[in-house]
Design an enzyme around this catalytic site. Sequence first.
Site, PDB file in Angstrom:
ATOM      1  N   PRO A   1       0.900  -1.344   0.088  1.00 37.08           N
ATOM      2  CA  PRO A   1       0.253   0.094  -0.006  1.00 37.08           C
ATOM      3  C   PRO A   1       0.548   0.872  -0.286  1.00 37.08           C
ATOM      4  CG  PRO A   1      -0.136  -0.400   1.847  1.00 37.08           C
ATOM      5  CD  PRO A   1       0.684  -1.485   1.037  1.00 37.08           C
ATOM      6  N   ASP A   2       0.008   2.136  -0.289  1.00 37.49           N
ATOM      7  CA  ASP A   2       1.176   3.650  -0.264  1.00 37.49           C
ATOM      8  C   ASP A   2       0.584   4.041   1.203  1.00 37.49           C
ATOM      9  OD1 ASP A   2      -1.463   4.630  -1.238  1.00 37.49           O
ATOM     10  OD2 ASP A   2      -1.239   5.978  -2.468  1.00 37.49           O
ATOM     11  N   PHE A   3       0.697   5.505   1.025  1.00 42.55           N
ATOM     12  CA  PHE A   3       0.678   5.938   2.655  1.00 42.55           C
ATOM     13  C   PHE A   3      -0.455   6.946   2.017  1.00 42.55           C
ATOM     14  CE2 PHE A   3       5.404   5.198   2.089  1.00 42.55           C
ATOM     15  CZ  PHE A   3       5.468   5.001   2.944  1.00 42.55           C
ATOM     16  N   ARG A   4      -0.847   7.288   1.074  1.00 42.16           N
ATOM     17  CA  ARG A   4      -1.817   8.583   1.467  1.00 42.16           C
ATOM     18  C   ARG A   4      -2.765   8.588   0.628  1.00 42.16           C
ATOM     19  NH1 ARG A   4       3.168  10.692   2.126  1.00 42.16           N
ATOM     20  NH2 ARG A   4       3.511  11.844   4.081  1.00 42.16           N
TER      21      ARG A   4
ATOM     22  N   ASN B   1      11.146   4.838  -1.598  1.00 41.88           N
ATOM     23  CA  ASN B   1      10.681   3.029  -1.163  1.00 41.88           C
ATOM     24  C   ASN B   1      11.579   2.934  -0.594  1.00 41.88           C
ATOM     25  OD1 ASN B   1       8.566   4.605  -2.639  1.00 41.88           O
ATOM     26  ND2 ASN B   1       8.649   3.129  -3.805  1.00 41.88           N
ATOM     27  N   ILE B   2      10.958   1.853   0.813  1.00 41.24           N
ATOM     28  CA  ILE B   2      12.070   0.869   1.529  1.00 41.24           C
ATOM     29  C   ILE B   2      11.162  -0.135   1.521  1.00 41.24           C
ATOM     30  CG2 ILE B   2      11.700   3.030   3.459  1.00 41.24           C
ATOM     31  CD1 ILE B   2       8.928   1.654   4.462  1.00 41.24           C
ATOM     32  N   ASP B   3      11.331  -0.487   0.103  1.00 40.87           N
ATOM     33  CA  ASP B   3      10.678  -2.222   0.065  1.00 40.87           C
ATOM     34  C   ASP B   3      11.899  -2.933  -0.740  1.00 40.87           C
ATOM     35  OD1 ASP B   3      10.556  -1.329  -2.674  1.00 40.87           O
ATOM     36  OD2 ASP B   3       8.205  -1.000  -2.466  1.00 40.87           O
TER      37      ASP B   3
ATOM     38  N   HIS C   1      14.479   7.270   1.592  1.00 40.40           N
ATOM     39  CA  HIS C   1      14.626   6.988   2.919  1.00 40.40           C
ATOM     40  C   HIS C   1      14.730   5.915   3.608  1.00 40.40           C
ATOM     41  CE1 HIS C   1      10.644   9.954   1.939  1.00 40.40           C
ATOM     42  NE2 HIS C   1      12.056  11.500   2.138  1.00 40.40           N
TER      43      HIS C   1
ATOM     44  N   CYS D   1      20.557  -0.059  16.709  1.00 40.22           N
ATOM     45  CA  CYS D   1      20.187   0.283  18.144  1.00 40.22           C
ATOM     46  C   CYS D   1      20.073   2.323  17.718  1.00 40.22           C
ATOM     47  CB  CYS D   1      20.985  -0.018  18.789  1.00 40.22           C
ATOM     48  SG  CYS D   1      20.526   1.432  20.308  1.00 40.22           S
TER      49      CYS D   1
ATOM     50  N   GLY E   1       4.467   7.970  -9.123  1.00 42.37           N
ATOM     51  CA  GLY E   1       3.738   7.140  -8.022  1.00 42.37           C
ATOM     52  C   GLY E   1       4.281   7.813  -6.908  1.00 42.37           C
ATOM     53  N   THR E   2       4.619   9.388  -7.078  1.00 46.04           N
ATOM     54  CA  THR E   2       5.221  10.292  -5.215  1.00 46.04           C
ATOM     55  C   THR E   2       3.943  11.427  -5.269  1.00 46.04           C
ATOM     56  OG1 THR E   2       6.854  11.422  -4.138  1.00 46.04           O
ATOM     57  CG2 THR E   2       6.438  10.915  -6.878  1.00 46.04           C
ATOM     58  N   SER E   3       3.289  11.745  -4.346  1.00 42.68           N
ATOM     59  CA  SER E   3       2.832  12.635  -3.878  1.00 42.68           C
ATOM     60  C   SER E   3       3.638  14.549  -4.026  1.00 42.68           C
ATOM     61  CB  SER E   3       1.619  12.295  -2.874  1.00 42.68           C
ATOM     62  OG  SER E   3       2.313  11.770  -1.634  1.00 42.68           O
TER      63      SER E   3
HETATM   64  P1  OAD Z   1       1.803   9.045  -1.159  1.00 42.71           P
HETATM   65  O1  OAD Z   1       1.443   7.671  -0.733  1.00 42.71           O
HETATM   66  O2  OAD Z   1       1.798  10.215  -0.470  1.00 42.71           O
HETATM   67  O3  OAD Z   1       1.572   9.181  -2.871  1.00 42.71           O
HETATM   68  C1  OAD Z   1       1.368   7.689  -3.360  1.00 42.71           C
HETATM   69  C2  OAD Z   1       1.223   8.833  -5.027  1.00 42.71           C
HETATM   70  O4  OAD Z   1       1.363   7.346  -5.972  1.00 42.71           O
HETATM   71  C3  OAD Z   1      -0.582   9.243  -4.982  1.00 42.71           C
HETATM   72  O5  OAD Z   1      -0.208  10.559  -6.027  1.00 42.71           O
HETATM   73  C4  OAD Z   1      -0.916   8.140  -5.537  1.00 42.71           C
HETATM   74  O6  OAD Z   1      -1.770   8.939  -6.097  1.00 42.71           O
HETATM   75  C5  OAD Z   1      -0.025   7.666  -6.553  1.00 42.71           C
HETATM   76  N1  OAD Z   1      -0.793   6.074  -7.033  1.00 42.71           N
HETATM   77  C6  OAD Z   1      -1.039   4.662  -6.087  1.00 42.71           C
HETATM   78  N2  OAD Z   1      -0.498   3.555  -7.279  1.00 42.71           N
HETATM   79  C7  OAD Z   1      -0.094   4.387  -8.038  1.00 42.71           C
HETATM   80  C8  OAD Z   1      -0.091   3.852  -9.329  1.00 42.71           C
HETATM   81  N3  OAD Z   1      -0.464   1.889  -9.151  1.00 42.71           N
HETATM   82  N4  OAD Z   1       0.454   3.915 -10.217  1.00 42.71           N
HETATM   83  C9  OAD Z   1       0.093   6.064 -10.600  1.00 42.71           C
HETATM   84  N5  OAD Z   1       0.113   6.671  -9.850  1.00 42.71           N
HETATM   85  C10 OAD Z   1      -0.234   5.493  -7.548  1.00 42.71           C
HETATM   86  O7  OAD Z   1       3.757   8.619  -0.646  1.00 42.71           O
HETATM   87  P2  OAD Z   1       4.817   8.587  -1.699  1.00 42.71           P
HETATM   88  O8  OAD Z   1       4.736  10.517  -1.791  1.00 42.71           O
HETATM   89  O9  OAD Z   1       6.339   7.481  -1.440  1.00 42.71           O
HETATM   90  O10 OAD Z   1       8.291   8.341   4.459  1.00 42.71           O
HETATM   91  O11 OAD Z   1       5.069   8.914   0.274  1.00 42.71           O
HETATM   92  C11 OAD Z   1       5.995   9.876   0.722  1.00 42.71           C
HETATM   93  C12 OAD Z   1       6.472   9.539   2.042  1.00 42.71           C
HETATM   94  O12 OAD Z   1       5.306   9.701   3.016  1.00 42.71           O
HETATM   95  C13 OAD Z   1       7.346   8.877   2.111  1.00 42.71           C
HETATM   96  O13 OAD Z   1       8.397   8.299   1.841  1.00 42.71           O
HETATM   97  C14 OAD Z   1       7.069   8.334   3.980  1.00 42.71           C
HETATM   98  C15 OAD Z   1       5.912   8.936   3.848  1.00 42.71           C
HETATM   99  O14 OAD Z   1       5.359   9.044   5.121  1.00 42.71           O
HETATM  100  C16 OAD Z   1       9.048   8.092   5.255  1.00 42.71           C
HETATM  101  O15 OAD Z   1       8.437   7.284   5.483  1.00 42.71           O
HETATM  102  C17 OAD Z   1       9.840   8.326   6.087  1.00 42.71           C
END
Ligand code: OAD
Length: 272
Positions: free
Chosen positions: A38-41, A112-114, A131, A139, A204-206
């Site tokens: 899953p993504d975050f937001r 990503n951390i995967d 990240h 520790c 794939g990032t917000s």
């Molecule tokens: P987000 O969850 O904030 O954003 C994911 C983005 O990808 C959103 O704009 C979604 O609409 C889009 N998305 C999801 N699935 C998709 C797909 N199959 N194809 C295209 N777009 C898709 O995730 P990040 O931007 O990675 O930090 O979040 C940034 C950071 O926030 C993460 O690294 C994490 C979190 O807090 C830490 O863990 C420190």
Amino acid sequence: QTLKDRSLTSVAELIKNGGARRIVVITGAGLSTAAGIPDFRSPKTGLYHNLARLNLPYAECVFDISYFRENPLPFYMLAKELYPGKFSPTISHVFIALLANKGLLRMLFTQNIDCLERVAGVPGHRIVEAHGSFATQRCIDCMTEFPDKEMREHIERGAPALCVRPECRGLVKPDIVFFGEQLPSAFFENRSAPASADLLLVLGTSLSVQPFASLSIMAAEGVPRVLFNKEKVGDVGSRADDVLCLGDCDSGVRKLADELGWRDELEQMWRD
Ligand code: OAD
């Protein structure tokens, strides 16, 4: 303007005619949702929405270092769900590896951390895990490293690991960057790469977490920025050479691969 028009066809032409040889890719959790992570937001499916069941003061505190010191359990529960080893790279991950194989990838910056970029075959020296990742852990008090095998067991049991030094016994945390922590030095050492890129791909990032998000504005004016994302993010789209490919990134990447004539090679590499 560098591109003939704001289409993937023009982006492919730029790559094919040698106009883009120092490609910088920046990615986030949306790159891996098709792999089952899953993504975050995202509403409903995002981790932050689903953490509500844990009664946290606020969702992001699961990655907050001060909160972790008090209550490491929510993070350990989440880590169990996200732990590498159960997931396979998507076609988008493999596309980045293909760019590297062709000598066109200057640098991949991932949030990503995967570790799926490595699994897909992107060489380690072309990846900045901004990240951090689950690859190592230590520790949080004395920074002594903790062994991988034992860590896996702790995460599987959802039981926080403690420092191997009996006189310390601090909490052990995977080397992923929490809010309130510095990004790895590799991020700062390579931060200027987008400024010398000749093409920027954002997948794939917000673009909502700094300082990572600032990478997207560091591309020089006139350097095309292509967004493969479900929604418009950051300021991508505001410049004359920005190309928006809205929708799931795997479909977008397949379209670009078609335009490049790389589609069979890409699918083959993904299957292998
Ligand atoms: P987000 O969850 O904030 O954003 C994911 C983005 O990808 C959103 O704009 C979604 O609409 C889009 N998305 C999801 N699935 C998709 C797909 N199959 N194809 C295209 N777009 C898709 O995730 P990040 O931007 O990675 O930090 O979040 C940034 C950071 O926030 C993460 O690294 C994490 C979190 O807090 C830490 O863990 C420190």
